[in-house]
Every structure is written in structure tokens, then in C-alpha cells.
Design a protein around this motif. Structure first.
Motif, PDB file in Angstrom:
ATOM      1  N   TRP A 125       0.594  -1.146   0.238  1.00 42.03           N
ATOM      2  CA  TRP A 125      -0.153   0.274  -0.203  1.00 42.03           C
ATOM      3  C   TRP A 125       1.106   1.426  -0.011  1.00 42.03           C
ATOM      4  N   TRP A 126       1.900   0.955   0.424  1.00 46.29           N
ATOM      5  CA  TRP A 126       2.932   2.591   0.998  1.00 46.29           C
ATOM      6  C   TRP A 126       3.663   2.330  -0.507  1.00 46.29           C
ATOM      7  N   ASN A 127       3.776   1.433  -0.610  1.00 46.10           N
ATOM      8  CA  ASN A 127       4.907   1.602  -2.391  1.00 46.10           C
ATOM      9  C   ASN A 127       4.133   2.451  -3.763  1.00 46.10           C
ATOM     10  N   THR A 128       2.421   1.725  -3.535  1.00 52.13           N
ATOM     11  CA  THR A 128       1.946   2.207  -4.579  1.00 52.13           C
ATOM     12  C   THR A 128       1.131   3.871  -4.064  1.00 52.13           C
ATOM     13  N   LEU A 129       1.506   4.357  -3.165  1.00 55.90           N
ATOM     14  CA  LEU A 129       1.731   5.498  -2.238  1.00 55.90           C
ATOM     15  C   LEU A 129       2.739   6.896  -3.367  1.00 55.90           C
ATOM     16  N   HIS A 130       3.806   6.029  -3.095  1.00 51.70           N
ATOM     17  CA  HIS A 130       4.898   6.372  -2.917  1.00 51.70           C
ATOM     18  C   HIS A 130       5.564   6.210  -4.861  1.00 51.70           C
ATOM     19  N   GLN A 131       5.310   5.379  -5.558  1.00 49.35           N
ATOM     20  CA  GLN A 131       5.841   5.041  -6.299  1.00 49.35           C
ATOM     21  C   GLN A 131       5.960   5.821  -7.052  1.00 49.35           C
ATOM     22  N   GLY A 132       6.867   5.954  -7.754  1.00 46.93           N
ATOM     23  CA  GLY A 132       6.459   7.851  -8.485  1.00 46.93           C
ATOM     24  C   GLY A 132       7.567   6.729  -9.623  1.00 46.93           C
ATOM     25  N   ALA A 133       8.986   7.152 -10.681  1.00 49.15           N
ATOM     26  CA  ALA A 133       8.916   6.517 -12.050  1.00 49.15           C
ATOM     27  C   ALA A 133       8.529   5.134 -11.709  1.00 49.15           C
ATOM     28  N   SER A 134       8.348   4.158 -12.620  1.00 47.55           N
ATOM     29  CA  SER A 134       8.670   3.483 -11.946  1.00 47.55           C
ATOM     30  C   SER A 134       9.543   2.122 -13.046  1.00 47.55           C
TER      31      SER A 134
END
Lengths: 244, 229
Positions: free
Chosen positions: A176-185
Motif C-alpha cells: 500500500w505504501w509502495n503504491t503511494l510513493h512509487q514515482g517512476a516505475s
């Protein structure tokens, strides 16, 4: 019941002592075959030779989770049915699992450098595996810090079960945190499907890892049984437990 | 050591009162935790530079990190004193289940420290440059978060009873379990500051709080029972 029959430590040692060399041999043969396949398999069209890291990395990551599951189940039996052998099995699995997890993290990092251009990417999966590693360390540290063997077994079993329930939650929260913060894939190495030429070596390596785990696990359980016996004898003879 | 002035009508209340008294008196528990929290927060601009832009960006997340760390402080003594001087042996023969006793102790601990830390959280957040409007939500979130920290931390503390190294070990055991509330709490603040919907993060935080409420006492009861045998 075969399990309760085997739960006697002496019987367990006797039954599994002759099995051990076979498991060891199986593991070695599988490793030899798997490693041959790794190098015989074609290069990836995008990743080149570095794709071979996968055959070391992915089974290690699988084993990291599998070992925790084994530990959890053993802890459950140790806690509910108070089998001394289950306690020994859980304790014996922990360092092996920690090493598998460390191996997964290290090879992942080595793979990440040529692929993603970075040693470490704070993505969901890597972060969860790191937390899993901390779990193993905590488990081992807790066991080492409690002198009384039975109490240590019980406390660590409770910890392992709390961990077992919590791991999916932690995994979820990290995702969940990751989808929040993931900018450039980042470039993801896991494509949609794995080609059969790569699946084979992966499968053989996975089995090799599993056999290696069983082998090391059996040795460690046996060692644990022997060391308990030894400590028991010393205590009966009037020595302080574990002391000189 | 506090005395147990149990009025037979409500042993729970008597225990809560005694433990609250102890946690307030015990080496200045709340003052210590609050001081630690403030010191940590003061170190932030000192280590990262005083630029208001940077600070306001990281303030919501940082307060959650510091809240988690400050919650660790008093865990070591949560059960240990009563374990060592035999109060638990007495409590076990009493009318209250060990799970409930453990919960009450965590609650007292939380009233003594977590509550105060939660009250400070919005203030600290605003000091670091978060918008003032965040205060209400920050307080609610910190209350829920610190209560989960207290219950999970209590489980960690009960597991290490009678072990040779308490404090650092508790931190090592407990911090991985602090991951979800820290993520949800900091995410909630982040969502609020950036104007995104906060409902998801808030409900996830509440869910974890309820989970800790359900699981914590069971784990503590089992661990205490094992320690007392």
C-alpha cells in the motif's frame, strides 16, 4: 499416528539418521544439474547473462517464505501439543531461513545493480523481505536471550505465530505504501511469462534448495536433540547448564 | 512498589489506578517520553537543515517515526517490575484473567505516556511546518496509533520477560510490527496534506488498532503464563 510416534526424539534420530545422506546426495545432484542448466540455458534477450542470477535468487526468496511457514507450523505444534521435537524443529529452521532470506536480499541487490542501475530500490517486495529478515533476527535473538530452554521455546513460538499472522498484514501495508510513493516505475524483471527454457533450471534449482533445506534442517534438529541430552546429563551430574 | 487497594467491587479499576499511578511516578515516565520525543524532533532540523520547505514535506512522516520510537521507551519496565517482585503471582490468583490484567497494564501505560505523546504530535507537526488544519486529524490518528504501539509493544515486552537483555531486544522484536501503523499513519498525514482522500488510510489505521486490541492481550496472556511457570 505416525507423527506422535516420531515425536519421540530418540526415535526421530534413529529413523532419520539413515535418511540424511540420501537427502544430502539428492541436494548435491540437483544442485549440479540445476547449475548446469543455468549455464546451458539461453541468455535473456534483454538482460543477457545477468538473468542467471535469477536461478539463485528466486528459489532463495521462495525458501525464505517457506522456511518461515515451516517455523510457524512447528511452533504451532510445539505450543499446542507441547512436543519437544516441534520446538527443536522450529528453533532449527530459524537460522536456515535467515540465511536464505539474506541470500535473497544480497543476490537481489547484485541483480538490481545491472538491471535497475541501483543496489537497492525501496519497492514493496524488497522492503517486505527485509522486514522478514528482521523477523528472523528477532526470533533468533529472543531464543538466545532466554536461558531456560522450555521457556525460550514457548516465547519464540508465540512470537513466530504473531509473526505468521502479521506477515501478510505487513506485506499488505508495505504494498500500500509502495503504491503511494512509487514515482517512476522501475524496470520489472518478471515479465508476463517465463520461457520454458528458463523454467526448467528454475524448477530444478528450487528442488535443490528444498532438499538442501531438509538436509540442514535434519542435521540441526539432531544437533538440538543431542545438545539437550548433553545439557540434561550435565544438569543431572550437578554442572551448571551451559556453563563451563 | 504500589499497594493494591482493591475494592472488591472493581478489581479492574483498582489495578488500572495502581498502574497508572506507577507509570506516572515511575522515574517520571511521561516526562521522560515527552522529553525524548521533543529531543528527537529537535534533532530533525539540526540534522536535515532548517529549510522550511524540506521540513514541512517530511514533518508528517517524521512525527510518526518519532512517535513509534518514543513508544518503545517504557516498554522494558512494563511487566518486569511486577514479574520480579511477585505481583504477577498474586494477580494470577486473583479474579482477573491474565489477558485482561495485561491489557489494563498496557492501558495504564498508554494513559501515562502514549496519550501525552499523542497530544504533543499535532503541536510538533505544526512546529515543523505542517498546515494548522492538520491538528485534529493528527491527534486522532496519533491516539489510535499510540494505542496500537502500546498493545503490540506490550506483547513484545511480555515475550522478553526473564530474558537477559530486555530493552534492545524488545525494540528489535517490536519494530517490525510497528511497520503497518507507521505506514498507515504517515500515509494518512501525507494524504491530508496533499489533499487526497483520507478515508482509506484512516480506516486501515483503525483496522490495525482493532487487530492489536484483539491479538495483543491474547499474546500477552500466553507469554505471561509461560513466564510465570
Amino acid at each position: 499416528m505416525i507423527i506422535s510416534w516420531l515425536a519421540n526424539p530418540d526415535r526421530f534420530s534413529k529413523v532419520f539418521a539413515p535418511v540424511r545422506p540420501w537427502v544430502a546426495g539428492l541436494s548435491l545432484v540437483l544442485f549440479a544439474w540445476g547449475l548446469y542448466l543455468c549455464f546451458a540455458s539461453p541468455e535473456d534477450y534483454q538482460q543477457g547473462d545477468t538473468v542467471r542470477i535469477m536461478y539463485i535468487h528466486v528459489p532463495a526468496a521462495w525458501m525464505a517464505l517457506f522456511t518461515y511457514l515451516v517455523m510457524g507450523v512447528a511452533s504451532f505444534f510445539g505450543l499446542i501439543f507441547r512436543h519437544a521435537l516441534a520446538d527443536a524443529a522450529a528453533k532449527a529452521a530459524a537460522p536456515i531461513g535467515a540465511v536464505f532470506t539474506a541470500l535473497a536480499l544480497i543476490t537481489g541487490s547484485l541483480w538490481g545493480k545491472p538491471m535497475w542501475g541501483t543496489w537497492w530500490e525501496w519497492d514493496g517486495r524488497m522492503t517486505s523481505v527485509l522486514v522478514l529478515f528482521l523477523f528472523y533476527i528477532g526470533y533468533i535473538a529472543l531464543h538466545a536471550s532466554i536461558e531456560d530452554e522450555q521457556r525460550a521455546a514457548k516465547s519464540t513460538a508465540i512470537l513466530a505465530l504473531i509473526g505468521l499472522i502479521n506477515l501478510p498484514i505487513i506485506k499488505f501495508s508495505v504494498d500500500w505504501w509502495n503504491t503511494l510513493h512509487q514515482g517512476a516505475s522501475v524496470f520489472r524483471p518478471d515479465g508476463p511469462t517465463v520461457a520454458p527454457s528458463m523454467l526448467w533450471p528454475l524448477l530444478v534449482m528450487a528442488l535443490a534448495y528444498k532438499a538442501l533445506f531438509v538436509w540442514l534442517w535434519l542435521i540441526r534438529i539432531d544437533t538440538e536433540i543431542l545438545s539437550r541430552k548433553y545439557n540434561g546429563l550435565r544438569a543431572r551430574l550437578g554442572f551448571r547448564e551451559g556453563g563451563a | 512498589m504500589g499497594e493494591l487497594k482493591a475494592s472488591p467491587a472493581s478489581p479492574s479499576l483498582a489495578l488500572l489506578k495502581r498502574d497508572l499511578g506507577l507509570s506516572l511516578a515511575r522515574g517520571g515516565g511521561p516526562v521522560l517520553a515527552a522529553g525524548f520525543y521533543l529531543t528527537l524532533m529537535a534533532m530533525v532540523p539540526l540534522s536535515l537543515g532548517p529549510e522550511a520547505q524540506t521540513l514541512s514535506k517530511i514533518a508528517p512522516g517524521l512525527t510518526w517515526l518519532c512517535l513509534a520510537l518514543a513508544s518503545l521507551l517504557s516498554l522494558e519496565r512494563l511487566f518486569e517490575r511486577d514479574y520480579e517482585d511477585g505481583v504477577f503471582d498474586l494477580l494470577r490468583t486473583g479474579p482477573l484473567a491474565l489477558e485482561w490484567v495485561a491489557f489494563l497494564k498496557c492501558l495504564a501505560q498508554w494513559l501515562g505516556t502514549g496519550l501525552i505523546l499523542s497530544l504533543m504530535t499535532p503541536v510538533v507537526m505544526i512546529l515543523l511546518g505542517a498546515p494548522v488544519g492538520v491538528a485534529g486529524l493528527a491527534l486522532v490518528a496519533a491516539l489510535i496509533g499510540s494505542l496500537s504501539f502500546a498493545l503490540i509493544g506490550g506483547a513484545g515486552a511480555s515475550l522478553t520477560l526473564g530474558s537477559r537483555k530486555g530493552g534492545v531486544l524488545i525494540a528489535l522484536l517490536v519494530l517490525p510490527f510497528y511497520v503497518p501503523p507507521v505506514i498507515f499513519g504517515a500515509g494518512l498525514m501525507q494524504a491530508f496534506v496533499t489533499g487526497a482522500p483520507v478515508f482509506q488510510a484512516l480506516s486501515l489505521l483503525c483496522a490495525y488498532g482493532l487487530f492489536a486490541l484483539a491479538l495483543g492481550p491474547i499474546a500477552m496472556g500466553a507469554a505471561l503464563r509461560s513466564a510465570l511457570n
